[in-house]
Enzyme design. Sequence first.
Site, PDB file in Angstrom:
ATOM      1  N   HIS A   1      34.941  47.452  50.079  1.00  0.00           N
ATOM      2  CA  HIS A   1      34.567  46.865  48.786  1.00  0.00           C
ATOM      3  C   HIS A   1      34.271  45.385  49.005  1.00  0.00           C
ATOM      4  O   HIS A   1      35.174  44.605  49.285  1.00  0.00           O
ATOM      5  CB  HIS A   1      35.685  47.030  47.757  1.00  0.00           C
ATOM      6  CG  HIS A   1      35.389  46.330  46.463  1.00  0.00           C
ATOM      7  ND1 HIS A   1      34.291  46.637  45.701  1.00  0.00           N
ATOM      8  CD2 HIS A   1      36.034  45.330  45.810  1.00  0.00           C
ATOM      9  CE1 HIS A   1      34.265  45.862  44.630  1.00  0.00           C
ATOM     10  NE2 HIS A   1      35.308  45.059  44.679  1.00  0.00           N
TER      11      HIS A   1
ATOM     12  N   ASP B   1      33.000  42.109  47.442  1.00  0.00           N
ATOM     13  CA  ASP B   1      32.669  41.331  46.249  1.00  0.00           C
ATOM     14  C   ASP B   1      31.499  40.390  46.520  1.00  0.00           C
ATOM     15  O   ASP B   1      31.514  39.631  47.500  1.00  0.00           O
ATOM     16  CB  ASP B   1      33.875  40.504  45.813  1.00  0.00           C
ATOM     17  CG  ASP B   1      34.982  41.354  45.227  1.00  0.00           C
ATOM     18  OD1 ASP B   1      34.703  42.087  44.263  1.00  0.00           O
ATOM     19  OD2 ASP B   1      36.122  41.275  45.732  1.00  0.00           O
TER      20      ASP B   1
ATOM     21  N   ASP C   1      36.189  48.605  41.026  1.00  0.00           N
ATOM     22  CA  ASP C   1      36.965  47.395  40.782  1.00  0.00           C
ATOM     23  C   ASP C   1      36.814  46.801  39.391  1.00  0.00           C
ATOM     24  O   ASP C   1      37.678  46.048  38.973  1.00  0.00           O
ATOM     25  CB  ASP C   1      36.608  46.335  41.836  1.00  0.00           C
ATOM     26  CG  ASP C   1      37.639  45.227  41.923  1.00  0.00           C
ATOM     27  OD1 ASP C   1      38.802  45.456  41.531  1.00  0.00           O
ATOM     28  OD2 ASP C   1      37.297  44.116  42.373  1.00  0.00           O
TER      29      ASP C   1
ATOM     30  N   HIS D   1      31.181  41.780  38.972  1.00  0.00           N
ATOM     31  CA  HIS D   1      32.377  41.823  38.140  1.00  0.00           C
ATOM     32  C   HIS D   1      33.338  40.668  38.366  1.00  0.00           C
ATOM     33  O   HIS D   1      34.379  40.597  37.687  1.00  0.00           O
ATOM     34  CB  HIS D   1      33.105  43.168  38.318  1.00  0.00           C
ATOM     35  CG  HIS D   1      33.503  43.465  39.724  1.00  0.00           C
ATOM     36  ND1 HIS D   1      32.696  44.159  40.605  1.00  0.00           N
ATOM     37  CD2 HIS D   1      34.629  43.160  40.419  1.00  0.00           C
ATOM     38  CE1 HIS D   1      33.315  44.273  41.764  1.00  0.00           C
ATOM     39  NE2 HIS D   1      34.482  43.678  41.681  1.00  0.00           N
TER      40      HIS D   1
END
Length: 987
Positions: free
Chosen positions: A55, A57, A179, A428
Amino acid sequence: MAVAVLSAAVFLSLCAGSLTFPTGSRRSQRPSCGYEACHDTKAGVLNVHLVPHTHDDVGWLKTVDQYYYGARNEIQHAGVQYILDSVVLQLLSDPTKRFIYVEIAFFSRWWQQQSEDMRSAVRQLVNQGRLEFINGGWSMNDEATTHYSAIIDQMSLGLRFLNETFGECGRPRVAWHIDPFGHSREQASLFAQMGFDGFFFGRLDYQDKRARLQSREMEMLWRASANLKPPAGDLFTGVLPNGYNPPDGFCWDQSCIDTPIMDDKTMEDYNVDKIVQRFNETAHAQASHYRTNHIIMTMGSDFQYENANLWYKNLDKLIHHVNLQTSETNVHALYSTPSCYLKELHNTNISWSMKYDDFFPYADNAHNFWTGYFTSRPALKRYERISNNFLQVCSQLEVLGGKVSRDGPYGKADSDTLKRAMAVAQHHDAVSGTEKQHVADDYARRLSQGWDQCEILVANAMSALTGSQGPVVFCENLNISVCPTSESSQKFSVTLYNPLARRVSWPVRLPVNGSQFSVTDSSGQPVDSEVVPVSNATRALRRDRGYSVNELVFLSSLPELGFTTYTVSRTAQNNNQATGGHQSKRDAAMSIQNEFFRVNFDPQTGLLSEIQSLDRKRTLPIKQNFYWYNASTGNGESSQTSGAYIFRPNSSEPVPISTTAQTYTVQNALVQEVYQNFSAWCSQVVRLYRAQNVLELEWTVGPIPVGDGLGKEIITRFDTPLKTAGLFYTDSNGREILERRRNFRPTWTLKQTEPVAGNYYPVNSRIYIKDSDTQLTLLTDRSMGGSSIQDGSVELMLHRRLLLDDFRGVGEPLSEPGDYYDGLVVRGRLLVFLSPPEAAAELHRPQAQQEYLQPQILLQPGGAKQEFSAVLSALPLNVHLLTLAQWDADAVLLRLEHQFEKKESSTYSLPATVDLQKVFSRFSIEGLRELTLGANQWRDEMSRLAWRTSGGWSRLESWSADPADPPTLVTLQPMEIRTFLLKIRLH
């Protein structure tokens, strides 16, 4: 099957060349990928789908660039380029291994840096399903604070890259939001319309999760639209068991401390039996909460697999040793992907429960509601919103101006820079406001660079359309009354471009010095104007960035999808005394009025006290004031504090900033205003323009004082006698409206532990309360949090300044410094409607579109007479031009949407039909074909998995255009969006 085209020859030319969509002939020769690339499972045993993933970001604790290159590792050890390097080498070494990747903002950058040999090898991995793209957006966007227009754009950007780079095997089948901090119904609807078969996410309210685990309803069919004909908005949805992390004890990244598998039996620390036993126990425990003999385990986490060998070596051993005992344990492990797991769930052919509401608000414990980020970093939220506004203007004018737009008298430019910056901003931890301060600054810098490019492009396009090549000025600080051109010029022209495909009336306010001005329209006719003084609040806010003493006000009338020009001339010298109307201090009966509203103020307090809707014959007693919640620093119940993510006030009753407001009024023939000053850091202007059927509240908050050691969360609240029975209503990403009930959740019995924060919901564009007779609607100019804590009351959180971190990873308090490092000042506006409930949508639906697609103002020295419209006639009020953007040299991407829900309006909730060939005057359409919403599949080739529910099958019917209709005839049902690729010829 009928295809919406003008002729076979046009269709072929449209589909050929650079469009790179999979065609029918290519589909039959498709490589083995997607569902066809899955490893075999075993019947009669528990199949554990191990999904290696990372994951990544797109900014959070570090900037996008720092994350990609692995810089600033003292903040967080993370380097995306090394992850991709390492994973690809592992995949190439073993055809059984699998990996999924999500964030195309990172992957596209890595791809550009690879040799052709490496690209060829990666294409092979993708074609064989060994490397699979999931979700496919430029970023994994937030779901609470994003507008649907920007969501669609960022998804389309990533999906287009995958389509053009890898063809059909690059097309994701599964949406993956592991997330984001809560999940909106509109997001799921958009995914469904993009053609996704399923959706998996990681974060779920702890009470909801507990209930779903007990009832074995962690997987369901989500009916994500109350308007679209099922299953157009239906999406199979699954909640992942461990968020997006591995099960405890099975993390083998270099960042983890779990014990590796030591399989040498001669070693004292041999642990295979122990690990296999623990794995089997974990698998069976997880399976007890799910409904099939297939479960999924996410084997990875934040920025993992930088040394992929660690993960894969241990996963290889785990799979090997677990499967040696399958006959005894009934557990079978395999490398898998979310799509392969989804395929097996589909194959079970069982009936699934149905979900109708959304997954807000999200809490991870009794006092930990993630509702603060709905408002966090309100200035960035506004900048993101107006950047989307400017991007749509830029994209439209790139089409209308032709090739000159990208290379013209003002230089070379592109819209791609702002498209990519906006796509990153949807992440996000971007527009959500949950990043470190230096990362927020980087997001803003990227948007600014995109503006720079689009300003050149817009200037080029306007030059092509007007024939003028004079200096063009974009006044970006009009909200604080700063624009050097209007402040210093004796004569200048004001060009306003309207991105809506309907005529708009728009009030123009320009900072000026002088008191006498004439304004003429594009035909040379005089236009009414007034001059009003710049308020003391604005002077204090702008400090030394401008020197105007007055503002020139006039009402513009703008053509559909076009522009008009006004000429402003100063007619008096050396006199700055405003002459437009009178000013007065608060007196016994202060009120303002236009043709639609009368607004009264309490003579004792200066607060708004009553709104009368003159045309709708409604009167509503109302008290509006500003308050602050004292941010919790933790207490005996919980150590949880308020922070960038979490909203936790230490009391359910907010503190008024002041019980009275110092007021004065400015009134003239064009605008009537009441200026309210609540404190040195909070003020408001209540404003009515002539002939405008909306009340405007322009608020200014900050710098929020924290010298008393108290963090503060600022709200404005409207108290009315409306009998609302605990109900209020908020939008979902700017589209459909959801009913909210205080202290209630539709799908489980709520134990409310935070009576304020636990009732806050995201407000992306509007919130309203109503009873059987009257509806009070508030439109916002950015995303924020809102609620109705008491019957008849509605509140919105405008700004936050906090002194402590909330322990969710950011590691710093949300205390923005502002331009002068003494605290952030934020200015915004709310629009207020008062109407019968049955008439409300006809007011707030068009106005909400006008808010997010405002006219673009350009100034030039001297005068001009120009007017232009790119359409032959306005679109119907219920049809919105969502997208008009250049696709390639000869093709344009077009989206039309129906902007009303069912039963909202007796007039506008009906189907609407538009003939595209009769809409545009700037170009003619030589060919078209319909796409899915994400613009990566032809609509008539889209197929989705069908799912069974208690009500029967959710099966998508095959679609084709009606052969009896002209190919350019488009009919839209309520809330439907249709997407087309047009081959055009400019006139």
